[in-house]
Write an enzyme that holds these catalytic residues in place. Sequence first.
Site, PDB file in Angstrom:
ATOM      1  N   TYR A  54      -9.411   3.991 -10.227  1.00 56.00           N
ATOM      2  CA  TYR A  54      -8.753   5.162 -10.817  1.00 56.00           C
ATOM      3  C   TYR A  54      -9.036   6.426 -10.002  1.00 56.00           C
ATOM      4  O   TYR A  54      -8.289   7.390 -10.028  1.00 56.00           O
ATOM      5  CB  TYR A  54      -9.241   5.410 -12.246  1.00 56.00           C
ATOM      6  CG  TYR A  54      -8.740   4.406 -13.251  1.00 56.00           C
ATOM      7  CD1 TYR A  54      -7.390   4.080 -13.327  1.00 56.00           C
ATOM      8  CD2 TYR A  54      -9.621   3.792 -14.140  1.00 56.00           C
ATOM      9  CE1 TYR A  54      -6.933   3.164 -14.258  1.00 56.00           C
ATOM     10  CE2 TYR A  54      -9.164   2.871 -15.074  1.00 56.00           C
ATOM     11  CZ  TYR A  54      -7.823   2.563 -15.133  1.00 56.00           C
ATOM     12  OH  TYR A  54      -7.373   1.661 -16.056  1.00 56.00           O
ATOM     13  N   ASP A  66      -5.229   4.142   3.022  1.00 53.97           N
ATOM     14  CA  ASP A  66      -4.353   4.512   4.143  1.00 53.97           C
ATOM     15  C   ASP A  66      -4.474   3.529   5.305  1.00 53.97           C
ATOM     16  O   ASP A  66      -3.519   3.330   6.053  1.00 53.97           O
ATOM     17  CB  ASP A  66      -4.671   5.925   4.646  1.00 53.97           C
ATOM     18  CG  ASP A  66      -3.878   6.993   3.882  1.00 53.97           C
ATOM     19  OD1 ASP A  66      -2.862   6.633   3.256  1.00 53.97           O
ATOM     20  OD2 ASP A  66      -4.273   8.165   3.905  1.00 53.97           O
ATOM     21  N   GLU A 105      -6.534  11.305  11.124  1.00 58.16           N
ATOM     22  CA  GLU A 105      -6.035  11.962   9.909  1.00 58.16           C
ATOM     23  C   GLU A 105      -7.223  12.538   9.158  1.00 58.16           C
ATOM     24  O   GLU A 105      -8.171  11.818   8.849  1.00 58.16           O
ATOM     25  CB  GLU A 105      -5.314  10.898   9.067  1.00 58.16           C
ATOM     26  CG  GLU A 105      -4.760  11.419   7.780  1.00 58.16           C
ATOM     27  CD  GLU A 105      -4.377  10.278   6.810  1.00 58.16           C
ATOM     28  OE1 GLU A 105      -4.172   9.122   7.223  1.00 58.16           O
ATOM     29  OE2 GLU A 105      -4.310  10.578   5.605  1.00 58.16           O
ATOM     30  N   LYS A 155       6.420  30.542   1.975  1.00 58.74           N
ATOM     31  CA  LYS A 155       5.159  31.307   1.917  1.00 58.74           C
ATOM     32  C   LYS A 155       3.913  30.410   1.837  1.00 58.74           C
ATOM     33  O   LYS A 155       2.941  30.661   2.557  1.00 58.74           O
ATOM     34  CB  LYS A 155       5.207  32.280   0.730  1.00 58.74           C
ATOM     35  CG  LYS A 155       4.140  33.358   0.787  1.00 58.74           C
ATOM     36  CD  LYS A 155       4.434  34.453   1.808  1.00 58.74           C
ATOM     37  CE  LYS A 155       5.328  35.521   1.233  1.00 58.74           C
ATOM     38  NZ  LYS A 155       5.800  36.472   2.264  1.00 58.74           N
ATOM     39  N   CYS A 192      -8.397 -13.677  -6.076  1.00 56.45           N
ATOM     40  CA  CYS A 192      -9.819 -13.368  -6.277  1.00 56.45           C
ATOM     41  C   CYS A 192     -10.193 -13.531  -7.752  1.00 56.45           C
ATOM     42  O   CYS A 192     -10.266 -14.651  -8.227  1.00 56.45           O
ATOM     43  CB  CYS A 192     -10.155 -11.987  -5.706  1.00 56.45           C
ATOM     44  SG  CYS A 192     -11.886 -11.899  -5.234  1.00 56.45           S
ATOM     45  N   GLU A 227     -20.594 -13.376 -13.921  1.00 53.67           N
ATOM     46  CA  GLU A 227     -20.403 -11.925 -13.821  1.00 53.67           C
ATOM     47  C   GLU A 227     -20.208 -11.338 -15.222  1.00 53.67           C
ATOM     48  O   GLU A 227     -20.631 -10.227 -15.512  1.00 53.67           O
ATOM     49  CB  GLU A 227     -19.161 -11.604 -12.959  1.00 53.67           C
ATOM     50  CG  GLU A 227     -18.836 -10.124 -12.891  1.00 53.67           C
ATOM     51  CD  GLU A 227     -17.587  -9.789 -12.068  1.00 53.67           C
ATOM     52  OE1 GLU A 227     -16.861 -10.717 -11.652  1.00 53.67           O
ATOM     53  OE2 GLU A 227     -17.346  -8.586 -11.855  1.00 53.67           O
ATOM     54  N   HIS A 249      -8.189 -12.377  -0.245  1.00 53.04           N
ATOM     55  CA  HIS A 249      -7.147 -11.376  -0.526  1.00 53.04           C
ATOM     56  C   HIS A 249      -6.051 -11.447   0.536  1.00 53.04           C
ATOM     57  O   HIS A 249      -6.138 -10.739   1.546  1.00 53.04           O
ATOM     58  CB  HIS A 249      -7.750  -9.968  -0.503  1.00 53.04           C
ATOM     59  CG  HIS A 249      -8.645  -9.673  -1.648  1.00 53.04           C
ATOM     60  ND1 HIS A 249      -8.223  -8.994  -2.766  1.00 53.04           N
ATOM     61  CD2 HIS A 249      -9.943  -9.970  -1.868  1.00 53.04           C
ATOM     62  CE1 HIS A 249      -9.226  -8.877  -3.620  1.00 53.04           C
ATOM     63  NE2 HIS A 249     -10.280  -9.469  -3.093  1.00 53.04           N
ATOM     64  N   GLU A 291      -3.169 -10.200   0.444  1.00 56.55           N
ATOM     65  CA  GLU A 291      -2.361  -8.972   0.493  1.00 56.55           C
ATOM     66  C   GLU A 291      -2.751  -8.035   1.628  1.00 56.55           C
ATOM     67  O   GLU A 291      -1.905  -7.300   2.135  1.00 56.55           O
ATOM     68  CB  GLU A 291      -2.425  -8.245  -0.858  1.00 56.55           C
ATOM     69  CG  GLU A 291      -3.760  -7.594  -1.239  1.00 56.55           C
ATOM     70  CD  GLU A 291      -4.751  -8.523  -1.928  1.00 56.55           C
ATOM     71  OE1 GLU A 291      -4.610  -9.765  -1.787  1.00 56.55           O
ATOM     72  OE2 GLU A 291      -5.689  -8.016  -2.590  1.00 56.55           O
TER      73      GLU A 291
HETATM   74  N1  GLN Z   1     -15.414  -9.662  -9.645  1.00 52.18           N
HETATM   75  C1  GLN Z   1     -15.189 -10.858  -8.886  1.00 52.18           C
HETATM   76  C2  GLN Z   1     -16.301 -11.114  -7.892  1.00 52.18           C
HETATM   77  O1  GLN Z   1     -17.024 -10.215  -7.503  1.00 52.18           O
HETATM   78  C3  GLN Z   1     -13.827 -10.837  -8.194  1.00 52.18           C
HETATM   79  C4  GLN Z   1     -13.687  -9.743  -7.200  1.00 52.18           C
HETATM   80  C5  GLN Z   1     -12.256  -9.456  -6.795  1.00 52.18           C
HETATM   81  O2  GLN Z   1     -11.324  -9.807  -7.515  1.00 52.18           O
HETATM   82  N2  GLN Z   1     -12.072  -8.807  -5.679  1.00 52.18           N
HETATM   83  O3  GLN Z   1     -16.484 -12.231  -7.467  1.00 52.18           O
END
Ligand code: GLN
Length: 537
Positions: free
Chosen positions: A57, A74, A144, A192, A384, A408, A510, A512
């Site tokens: 956030y 970025d 930047e 301005k 993940c 966790e 990940h 992405e």
């Molecule tokens: N919280 C989970 C972990 O630490 C997954 C982390 C995430 O989704 N990037 O393993």
Amino acid sequence: MSNSVKYIFVTGGVTSSLGKGIISASLAKLLQARGYSTTIQKLDPYINIDPGTLNPYEHGECYVTDDGAETDLDLGHYERFLNVPTSQANNVTTGKIYQSVIEKERKGEFLGKTVQVVPHITDEIKRRIQLLSANNKYDIVITEIGGTVGDIESLPYVEAVRQMMWEFENDCIVIHLTLIPYLSAAGELKTKPTQHSVKALLELGVQPDILCCRTEHELELNLRKKIAKFCNVSMNAVIEAKDASSIYDVPLLMQSEELDKVVLEKLGLPKKSSPDLNKWKSFLERLKNPKSEVNIALIGKYVELKDSYKSISEAFIHAGVSNETKVNLKWIHSDELSKSSIEKKLSDLDGILVAPGFGSRGISGKIQAVEYARKNKVPFLGICLGMQCAAIEFARNVLGLEDAHSTEIAEKTKSPVISIMEEQKKISDYGGTMRLGAYKCQLKPNSKISEAYNKDNISERHRHRYEFNNDYLKEFENKGMMATGINPETGLVEVFELKDHPWFVGVQFHPEYKSTVDQPHPLFVAFVNATLKNKNK
Ligand code: GLN
């Protein structure tokens, strides 16, 4: 130190969020397309060492590089535009700068001198900027500067720029990005705030060479003249940066304003050929003329702030283009999903993605979304935490391990299907201590995942502390949840997929982060393709 490297500094004025990252990435794209090897660096004036410990956030997504740096989002734009990986050196924070200076001080390296913002902090900033130009790897380094000119915390950065402009006179330029607001009551664009913002820079000893003016309306000639005159820049250096319908339009808009030409002239560099942007243009062409449409749920707990999932939403744009399909993301808060609401929320959707995340909030909605996708044979991608939720759901509802969980969230669960790695148990610090960066993964032949990648050995980026617990692997596979991607060094499960399901894939990494305009990510391409098939069946 080589002085053949050229430096471009990008500062921002008037307000934040003007899109310095996109302007920098667009300029870099144009210079790259003219044959200049270009990199972009972000200097962030906050005291955190990196954004790894920041709540999304606060600062949007935390982007991860191959070498395991947790960075500003970025850097994701830089990679998506340039298709060149970034690294630790591409993101510097005030925290990192002070940390190195203080470490040096403790080692006595300042030889009894008083350590001060000028010159010690500014020297360290300049060193970090020049690190990227070592070994002549790049012709041009674009730096930047985060924040807005006039902020107390960006002062040392602007001072470092002033010094570099002096030291490397012919090899540096400054581009200042500002806002030309439209006052509807007066029916006019106003210059301005820009004049004041340039004055603020001048007070710090920096004269911008080029002004990029964010505006909702066209900048007429007279207005350009006025800006040029009051801000001491040439007419052709007043660049209109009009609002665009897609960030991927910006390189072409900047090209039509001749930003790249002006930059090369000011840096004394030859223009070489005109930029080859054919591939980029054909991407845009397909982006704007999709042949079909799909609706995909993005289920996460930070959905109010879309920047929290920036790389995922961009990867869907790239994968949509590959499939000539417009992907409409339906952002769903996992807290809103319950047994009674799930059917209503998910039944019209062609695919379901469960997003990464940390902590317990929203976890139950995510697990229910997995159950819905599994039972209703809706294409599913879990990333993940999304993959970990898929494992928990399967353990609970198929294997009958009712209290299955990740340690966790439920430290004392009797069925820890997701648990902390041995080497992680000793770690007490939060910052930079997860499994971070690129790891290899071996894919099983004849799986959905190897079909998607069309190869058996891949490398993907990670950011997590918890892993699938291999004690449960046999049971999982016996019941149809197959581990189809394994880390060859540790044996950790990196990919799960369901046997009797049209497309159900969970990945511990990940994907992405690695999707770019030039190379849409194969897993997202395959997922969107599966949602298309689901829609048309
Ligand atoms: N919280 C989970 C972990 O630490 C997954 C982390 C995430 O989704 N990037 O393993």
